[in-house]
Design an enzyme around this catalytic site. Sequence first.
Site, PDB file in Angstrom:
ATOM      1  N   ARG A 262      -5.901   7.321  -6.852  1.00 29.47           N
ATOM      2  CA  ARG A 262      -5.647   8.748  -6.700  1.00 29.47           C
ATOM      3  C   ARG A 262      -5.750   9.472  -8.047  1.00 29.47           C
ATOM      4  NH1 ARG A 262      -0.568   7.944  -2.512  1.00 29.47           N
ATOM      5  NH2 ARG A 262      -0.529  10.219  -2.386  1.00 29.47           N
TER       6      ARG A 262
ATOM      7  N   THR B  43      -1.569   5.671   2.484  1.00 29.89           N
ATOM      8  CA  THR B  43      -2.813   4.899   2.548  1.00 29.89           C
ATOM      9  C   THR B  43      -2.785   3.986   3.764  1.00 29.89           C
ATOM     10  OG1 THR B  43      -2.929   4.903   0.127  1.00 29.89           O
ATOM     11  CG2 THR B  43      -4.300   3.302   1.284  1.00 29.89           C
TER      12      THR B  43
ATOM     13  N   LEU C 193       0.863  -1.174   0.000  1.00 27.07           N
ATOM     14  CA  LEU C 193       0.000   0.000   0.000  1.00 27.07           C
ATOM     15  C   LEU C 193       0.904   1.228   0.000  1.00 27.07           C
ATOM     16  CD1 LEU C 193      -2.748  -0.857   2.684  1.00 27.07           C
ATOM     17  CD2 LEU C 193      -3.003  -0.913   0.194  1.00 27.07           C
ATOM     18  N   ASP C 194       0.441   2.310  -0.620  1.00 22.34           N
ATOM     19  CA  ASP C 194       1.189   3.564  -0.583  1.00 22.34           C
ATOM     20  C   ASP C 194       1.428   3.991   0.863  1.00 22.34           C
ATOM     21  OD1 ASP C 194       1.168   3.700  -3.329  1.00 22.34           O
ATOM     22  OD2 ASP C 194      -0.478   5.142  -3.434  1.00 22.34           O
ATOM     23  N   ARG C 195       2.503   4.735   1.077  1.00 28.80           N
ATOM     24  CA  ARG C 195       2.824   5.224   2.414  1.00 28.80           C
ATOM     25  C   ARG C 195       1.631   5.928   3.069  1.00 28.80           C
ATOM     26  NH1 ARG C 195       6.593  10.454   3.031  1.00 28.80           N
ATOM     27  NH2 ARG C 195       4.798  11.204   1.864  1.00 28.80           N
TER      28      ARG C 195
END
Length: 216
Positions: free
Chosen positions: A162, A65, A61-63
């Site tokens: 996003r 998120t 997961l993105d930082r």
Amino acid sequence: MSSDYNPPQDPLDILHDDHEILIVNKPAGLLSVPGKGEHLADCLIARVQAVFPQGLLVHRLDRDTSGVMIFALTRHAQRHLGLQFEKRMTQKTYVAKVAGILEPKTGTVDLPLIVDWENRPLQMVCHETGKAAQTDWRVARYGENETRVKLTPKTGRSHQLRVHMLSLGHPILGDPFYAKGADLTDHSRLMLHSEELRVKHPDGGATHRFRAKAPF
């Protein structure tokens, strides 16, 4: 990523663990894997392996998120789960708050994505060289000039949710990359959370559903 990385120090939020898999609720602001440089060494996989030394990465997961992440505890489980993600057999549901009033209440974004090389790590829509990307959306409720929405990605491109929301004219609130003005500054974090993950268990193949309620 700048040197001001200051991830939250909450203890591991374990949703489930057994002999094959581990499910964790990742906090926003924590990298999934180490970045480049010693100051970016703290990450979820390192914290997992401090408690479960056999823990293996399956996806990221993105930082910014938060939400449900699955780790494998055996090589068999890592291969089994990796193929599910690769073949799009998993089902992922995210919760987001986006700017403005998103209409209609349901729809699909089908726009190919590619890295914006001059502005990495940003991504962008490109019909010539982009990779196929699809996201379904469903409005959960409307607020004051904002919309709470459920997002179901059909593909797993970087920054997909996003950029797809941005392409509709409704950036995710608090997004440090794609939101601007008050849509960014009025929010302490990216308003994006991995709420639910459905996978087939590596031992037996039964479908399991793991959930973590959005903290916003």
